[in-house]
Motif scaffolding. Structure first.
Motif, PDB file in Angstrom:
ATOM      1  N   VAL A  82      17.944  82.893 -13.486  1.00  0.00           N
ATOM      2  CA  VAL A  82      17.979  81.793 -14.244  1.00  0.00           C
ATOM      3  C   VAL A  82      17.035  80.832 -14.781  1.00  0.00           C
ATOM      4  N   ALA A  83      17.769  80.752 -13.204  1.00  0.00           N
ATOM      5  CA  ALA A  83      18.331  79.123 -12.458  1.00  0.00           C
ATOM      6  C   ALA A  83      16.169  78.994 -12.257  1.00  0.00           C
ATOM      7  N   LEU A  84      15.763  79.888 -11.896  1.00  0.00           N
ATOM      8  CA  LEU A  84      14.484  79.669 -11.464  1.00  0.00           C
ATOM      9  C   LEU A  84      13.354  79.982 -12.717  1.00  0.00           C
ATOM     10  N   LEU A  85      13.622  80.232 -13.514  1.00  0.00           N
ATOM     11  CA  LEU A  85      12.762  80.494 -14.354  1.00  0.00           C
ATOM     12  C   LEU A  85      13.348  79.340 -15.308  1.00  0.00           C
ATOM     13  N   ILE A  86      14.252  78.736 -15.458  1.00  0.00           N
ATOM     14  CA  ILE A  86      14.376  77.178 -16.463  1.00  0.00           C
ATOM     15  C   ILE A  86      13.732  76.532 -15.314  1.00  0.00           C
TER      16      ILE A  86
END
Length: 307
Positions: free
Chosen positions: A104-108
């Protein structure tokens, strides 16, 4: 390509051996009693200490301890804690949560950071460029734990827009902790994308594409962006490994039941087997991500050939 993959796999072997040996040495070779506090307030009986030292091979030289541990790891056995809990079971229960949070952090980080960087690089010295530079500088100057506490206090406790803690680690519930975890790296991605776009937009192949009458969207989306993303992809790939190992603070703030909390509790209880096993898994994930990033280079830049 096959020869390149084989060569990269061979290069990963000494890296894996070196990092795991350092981890093992730092955990088990530190001064002090590794079994202090395992029996409550009273000292552990000599029979228990002897059994534990034999179980973890602590009477052997350090290099022999590591060789025995590495042999077990190659068979899929990451060890057992002093209380008899299999390390791989605990990792299997908590790692998917941390991996979900890291993704999730990487996508954001990728979506917001690359978008802001592209807009800023194309609007060089304009209002949007200045806005991106100021915003990213603001994020860089604030530690992640401060961002987490501010988001939790303002949007969770005062405004009630979000849940201050993560009761169930679903994809939706991990959005806010993922944003906090990605806030610092997102600023670096935006600045890196901006610098790469601003440099490549003056390249000869961009001027040639424009002179041929190609649409602006195709020039930016196919030619300019594809060649400018190589340093960004490198940063993103290594950042996923950093997210997996560095989510301890974020998971602690939002009470996420992931690997970070497991490592934190293991450090407090001096559970060397658990700390060593978890960090070994993280090293493997980091090495695999590095290999995947290297393979993506040939996809992004056709000039790169691994023959």
């Amino acid at each position: 390509m096959g020869f390149y993959v084989l060569r990269r796999l061979l290069q990963m072997i000494p890296v894996f051996l070196g990092t795991t040996f350092l981890i093992y040495a730092m955990v088990w070779a530190v001064p002090g009693d590794p079994f202090a506090g395992k029996c409550g307030e009273r000292d552990c009986p000599p029979a228990y200490i002897e059994r534990m030292r034999d179980k973890f091979n602590l009477d052997d030289p350090l290099w022999l301890q590591y060789v025995k541990y590495l042999g077990n790891v190659l068979r899929g056995d990451f060890g057992e804690t002093s209380s008899g809990i299999q390390v791989i079971q605990q990792v299997g229960a908590t790692f998917p949560v941390t991996l979900r949070l890291a993704l999730v952090a990487l996508l954001i980080e990728a979506v917001i950071g690359i978008t802001a960087g592209v807009v800023s690089g194309l609007r060089n010295r304009g209002f949007l460029d200045s806005l991106v530079l100021v915003s990213t500088l603001f994020l860089i100057s604030i530690p992640v734990f401060v961002t987490g506490y501010v988001v939790q206090l303002v949007f969770g406790l005062q405004l009630g827009w979000i849940s201050p803690t993560v009761s169930t680690p679903t994809w939706g519930n991990l959005f806010v902790p993922g944003f906090v975890l990605a806030s610092l790296s997102m600023a670096y991605v935006a600045r890196l994308s901006r610098a790469s776009i601003a440099e490549n937009r003056r390249a000869d192949y961009v001027r040639t594409a424009l002179a041929k009458g190609l649409p602006q969207s195709r020039v930016v989306g196919v030619h300019l962006l594809r060649n400018s993303l190589i340093p960004v992809i490198t940063f993103l790939g290594t950042d996923l490994g950093a997210f997996l190992g560095g989510a301890i603070v974020t998971e602690g703030i939002f009470n996420v039941p992931g690997v970070g909390g497991l490592v934190y509790r293991s450090v407090l209880t001096k559970d060397g087997a658990m700390v060593t096993g978890v960090v070994t898994v993280l090293v493997l994930v980091y090495l695999v991500m590095t290999l995947l990033v290297d393979l993506l280079y040939a996809v992004l830049d056709p000039r790169i050939r691994y023959d």
